[in-house]
Design a protein around this motif. Structure first.
Motif, PDB file in Angstrom:
ATOM      1  N   GLY A 236       0.811  -1.193  -0.186  1.00  0.00           N
ATOM      2  CA  GLY A 236       0.069  -0.107  -0.086  1.00  0.00           C
ATOM      3  C   GLY A 236       0.845   1.133   0.015  1.00  0.00           C
ATOM      4  N   ALA A 237       2.166   1.136   0.337  1.00  0.00           N
ATOM      5  CA  ALA A 237       2.870   2.286   0.378  1.00  0.00           C
ATOM      6  C   ALA A 237       3.484   2.737  -1.144  1.00  0.00           C
ATOM      7  CB  ALA A 237       4.164   2.143   1.380  1.00  0.00           C
ATOM      8  N   PHE A 238       3.745   3.963  -1.089  1.00  0.00           N
ATOM      9  CA  PHE A 238       4.238   4.551  -2.573  1.00  0.00           C
ATOM     10  C   PHE A 238       5.453   3.438  -2.990  1.00  0.00           C
ATOM     11  CE2 PHE A 238       5.564   7.045  -5.981  1.00  0.00           C
ATOM     12  CZ  PHE A 238       4.423   7.461  -6.276  1.00  0.00           C
ATOM     13  N   PRO A 239       5.568   3.071  -4.114  1.00  0.00           N
ATOM     14  CA  PRO A 239       6.880   2.231  -4.618  1.00  0.00           C
ATOM     15  C   PRO A 239       8.319   3.110  -4.427  1.00  0.00           C
ATOM     16  CG  PRO A 239       5.011   2.065  -6.102  1.00  0.00           C
ATOM     17  CD  PRO A 239       4.735   3.278  -5.351  1.00  0.00           C
ATOM     18  N   PRO A 240       9.186   2.265  -4.235  1.00  0.00           N
ATOM     19  CA  PRO A 240      10.480   3.012  -4.082  1.00  0.00           C
ATOM     20  C   PRO A 240      10.806   3.334  -5.323  1.00  0.00           C
ATOM     21  CG  PRO A 240      10.767   0.544  -3.757  1.00  0.00           C
ATOM     22  CD  PRO A 240       9.409   0.872  -3.830  1.00  0.00           C
ATOM     23  N   PRO A 241      12.023   4.235  -5.443  1.00  0.00           N
ATOM     24  CA  PRO A 241      12.551   4.694  -6.640  1.00  0.00           C
ATOM     25  C   PRO A 241      13.346   3.484  -7.349  1.00  0.00           C
ATOM     26  CG  PRO A 241      14.000   5.437  -4.885  1.00  0.00           C
ATOM     27  CD  PRO A 241      12.570   4.865  -4.300  1.00  0.00           C
ATOM     28  N   SER A 242      13.585   3.250  -8.774  1.00  0.00           N
ATOM     29  CA  SER A 242      14.365   2.310  -9.122  1.00  0.00           C
ATOM     30  C   SER A 242      15.872   2.591  -9.390  1.00  0.00           C
ATOM     31  CB  SER A 242      14.009   1.845 -10.443  1.00  0.00           C
ATOM     32  OG  SER A 242      13.944   2.932 -11.379  1.00  0.00           O
ATOM     33  N   ARG A 243      16.078   4.061  -9.291  1.00  0.00           N
ATOM     34  CA  ARG A 243      17.495   4.421  -9.426  1.00  0.00           C
ATOM     35  C   ARG A 243      17.769   4.793  -8.087  1.00  0.00           C
ATOM     36  NH1 ARG A 243      14.600   6.035 -13.443  1.00  0.00           N
ATOM     37  NH2 ARG A 243      15.235   6.162 -15.650  1.00  0.00           N
ATOM     38  N   THR A 244      19.427   4.898  -7.691  1.00  0.00           N
ATOM     39  CA  THR A 244      19.956   5.534  -6.723  1.00  0.00           C
ATOM     40  C   THR A 244      19.465   6.840  -6.614  1.00  0.00           C
ATOM     41  OG1 THR A 244      21.468   4.115  -6.399  1.00  0.00           O
ATOM     42  CG2 THR A 244      21.787   5.960  -5.464  1.00  0.00           C
ATOM     43  N   VAL A 245      19.047   7.524  -5.501  1.00  0.00           N
ATOM     44  CA  VAL A 245      18.777   8.938  -5.258  1.00  0.00           C
ATOM     45  C   VAL A 245      19.695   9.574  -4.542  1.00  0.00           C
ATOM     46  CG1 VAL A 245      17.073  10.405  -4.737  1.00  0.00           C
ATOM     47  CG2 VAL A 245      16.279   8.443  -5.928  1.00  0.00           C
ATOM     48  N   ARG A 246      20.421  10.134  -4.799  1.00  0.00           N
ATOM     49  CA  ARG A 246      21.415  11.318  -4.136  1.00  0.00           C
ATOM     50  C   ARG A 246      20.940  12.608  -4.003  1.00  0.00           C
ATOM     51  NH1 ARG A 246      27.008   9.563  -4.396  1.00  0.00           N
ATOM     52  NH2 ARG A 246      27.174  10.959  -3.005  1.00  0.00           N
ATOM     53  N   ALA A 247      20.801  13.177  -2.734  1.00  0.00           N
ATOM     54  CA  ALA A 247      19.934  14.529  -2.644  1.00  0.00           C
ATOM     55  C   ALA A 247      20.879  15.522  -1.797  1.00  0.00           C
ATOM     56  CB  ALA A 247      18.671  14.263  -2.036  1.00  0.00           C
ATOM     57  N   LEU A 248      20.680  16.736  -2.019  1.00  0.00           N
ATOM     58  CA  LEU A 248      21.055  17.772  -1.126  1.00  0.00           C
ATOM     59  C   LEU A 248      19.915  18.488  -0.654  1.00  0.00           C
ATOM     60  CD1 LEU A 248      23.810  19.538  -2.961  1.00  0.00           C
ATOM     61  CD2 LEU A 248      24.125  18.228  -0.863  1.00  0.00           C
ATOM     62  N   GLY A 297       6.999   9.009   0.403  1.00  0.00           N
ATOM     63  CA  GLY A 297       6.208   7.883   0.682  1.00  0.00           C
ATOM     64  C   GLY A 297       7.009   6.952   1.618  1.00  0.00           C
ATOM     65  N   ILE A 298       8.295   7.164   1.882  1.00  0.00           N
ATOM     66  CA  ILE A 298       9.096   6.333   3.018  1.00  0.00           C
ATOM     67  C   ILE A 298       8.310   6.397   4.401  1.00  0.00           C
ATOM     68  CG2 ILE A 298      11.191   6.231   1.603  1.00  0.00           C
ATOM     69  CD1 ILE A 298      12.305   8.075   3.825  1.00  0.00           C
ATOM     70  N   ALA A 299       7.681   7.404   4.784  1.00  0.00           N
ATOM     71  CA  ALA A 299       7.182   7.465   6.031  1.00  0.00           C
ATOM     72  C   ALA A 299       6.374   6.079   6.015  1.00  0.00           C
ATOM     73  CB  ALA A 299       6.017   8.759   5.899  1.00  0.00           C
ATOM     74  N   GLU A 300       5.462   5.658   5.189  1.00  0.00           N
ATOM     75  CA  GLU A 300       4.847   4.358   5.416  1.00  0.00           C
ATOM     76  C   GLU A 300       5.624   3.175   5.300  1.00  0.00           C
ATOM     77  OE1 GLU A 300       1.746   4.425   6.075  1.00  0.00           O
ATOM     78  OE2 GLU A 300       1.953   6.584   5.866  1.00  0.00           O
ATOM     79  N   TYR A 301       6.884   3.141   4.980  1.00  0.00           N
ATOM     80  CA  TYR A 301       7.824   2.029   4.984  1.00  0.00           C
ATOM     81  C   TYR A 301       8.168   1.357   6.680  1.00  0.00           C
ATOM     82  CZ  TYR A 301       8.857   2.730   0.094  1.00  0.00           C
ATOM     83  OH  TYR A 301       8.846   2.867  -1.350  1.00  0.00           O
ATOM     84  N   ALA A 302       8.526   0.164   6.584  1.00  0.00           N
ATOM     85  CA  ALA A 302       9.040  -0.260   7.732  1.00  0.00           C
ATOM     86  C   ALA A 302      10.571   0.243   7.954  1.00  0.00           C
ATOM     87  CB  ALA A 302       9.017  -1.812   7.839  1.00  0.00           C
TER      88      ALA A 302
END
Ligand code: GLY
Length: 389
Positions: A236-248, A297-302
């Motif tokens: 039910g949670a939003f799917p994760p990205p498929s690429r590595t995400v690097r962020a500032l 979306g990660i707020a709904e992840y374990a």
């Protein structure tokens, strides 16, 4: 060197890669480590990211990383074939994203720097990035796509390397080891609590602990702590990205590296606090806050794991790969943030060194001599002998 006895101290990604390559080439290889495949290699995010880790002034490291990332598909295939199981390579690529205006300016600087070096990266708006990776949230305002920066599941890789090594004849001994030195600080063998071992060549690959294994490594290799979190997608949670995400995020770097099956590794803090591997409340708070700004979306992840590892830092962020002293001692350590990335080129270079062949051109900059010249003077060697007792 065929049939020579090689003793490798350290069973992280570098030690296991070198040991497997050497055993496959016919050397008799023993690896010593009280806790194989643990430490920084176990905690790692697994980015294979020379371009998105690039930093002005570190052109030799970029060149080395680009050489190694090109070796990665072949390396993964060979490890996989040797082990009869996958090596964990992911080839979806990487995006680097910015949130605030200051973060975007910093990414522009990175893009300009890479362009001057002739490395093309594609600049994308926030909307274009969300089309590529719908998991990115509205705070993401722009970024870069870098398809050649890859990733590996570090734990899948470590398992495959262990099996590949075992099948090639590597003996893995779960004991701590110390080098045995003569009066000239030359390594004559290896001491464990099970007794001394004779070797033709000793290879030090003990990551952040390498500094205690030879006097000239004292102070050259230092622990740089990094904390990570492991998340798991829930139904039910939003799917994760498929690429590595690097962020500032407001100037703070954070990354999310996808794993097969919906896992995400969020990393990583960086702190110089000695051999401390406790996960801190502040580290977890910063990682979660910043990662959630980018991937709401990660707020709904374990949240399934938090861990800290010690990167082996070197004075100039380049590893130390080569001979130390007159003969019989090699080092492959100090890989800092790039142990996973640099495993293929390091293993190839060590094999070249063992066979007396020229090493890959990009590895020449990692010659330990750049850091240790002068360290063999009498005073240093005397201090070394005293320290060994
Ligand atoms: N290579 C990423 C890190 O060290 O955190």
């Amino acid at each position: 060197m065929t049939n020579s006895r090689l003793t490798v101290i350290g069973a992280g990604v570098i030690g296991l890669s070198c040991a497997w390559r050497a055993a496959a080439a016919g050397l008799r290889v023993t690896v010593l480590d009280p806790a194989p495949a643990s430490g920084a290699s176990w905690v790692a995010g697994g980015m294979l990211a020379p371009v998105t880790e690039a930093w002005p002034g570190e052109e030799a490291l970029l060149k080395l990383g680009v050489d190694s990332v090109r070796r990665w598909p072949g390396f993964a295939e060979q490890v996989g074939a040797a082990a009869g199981r996958p090596a964990g390579l992911r080839t979806e690529g990487t995006v680097v994203v910015a949130t605030g205006a200051g973060d975007r300016a910093e990414l522009d600087t990175l893009a300009g720097y890479l362009a001057r070096l002739g490395r093309d990266v594609e600049r994308l708006s926030g909307r274009e990035l969300r089309r590529l990776e719908p998991a990115l949230g509205p705070d993401v305002r722009g970024g870069l796509s870098v398809p050649d920066d890859l990733a590996v599941d570090n734990r899948v890789l470590l398992a495959a390397l262990r099996v590949a090594g075992e099948r090639a004849g590597v003996t893995l001994v779960e004991r701590a080891a110390q080098t045995v030195l003569d009066d000239g600080a030359r390594v004559t063998g290896v001491r464990t609590d099970g007794g001394d071992m004779a070797s033709d060549v000793v290879l030090i690959c003990a990551g952040a602990h390498s500094g205690s294994l030879h006097p000239v490594l004292h102070g050259l290799v230092r622990p740089v702590k990094g904390e990570i979190l492991r998340l798991a997608h829930r139904s039910g949670a939003f799917p994760p990205p498929s690429r590595t995400v690097r962020a500032l995020v407001d100037g703070r770097p954070v990354y999310a590296v996808p794993r097969d099956g919906g896992g995400l590794v969020i990393g990583a803090t960086q702190a110089e606090t000695g051999f401390d591997t406790e996960v801190t409340v502040g580290g977890v708070r910063d990682l979660l806050r910043d990662a959630e700004r980018v991937l709401p979306g990660i707020a709904e992840y374990a949240l399934v794991e938090s861990a800290a590892g010690l990167r082996p830092g070197s004075p100039d962020n380049l590893p130390l790969i080569g001979a130390l002293g007159p003969e019989g001692l090699l080092v492959a350590t100090g890989h800092h943030r790039n142990g996973m990335l640099l495993a293929p080129v390091t293993a190839d270079a060590v094999l070249d060194l063992l066979h007396g062949r020229p090493i890959p051109e990009a590895v020449r900059a990692a010659d330990p001599d750049r850091c240790v010249s002068g360290a063999h003077d009498d005073e240093e060697v005397t201090r070394a002998r005293v320290d060994q007792r």
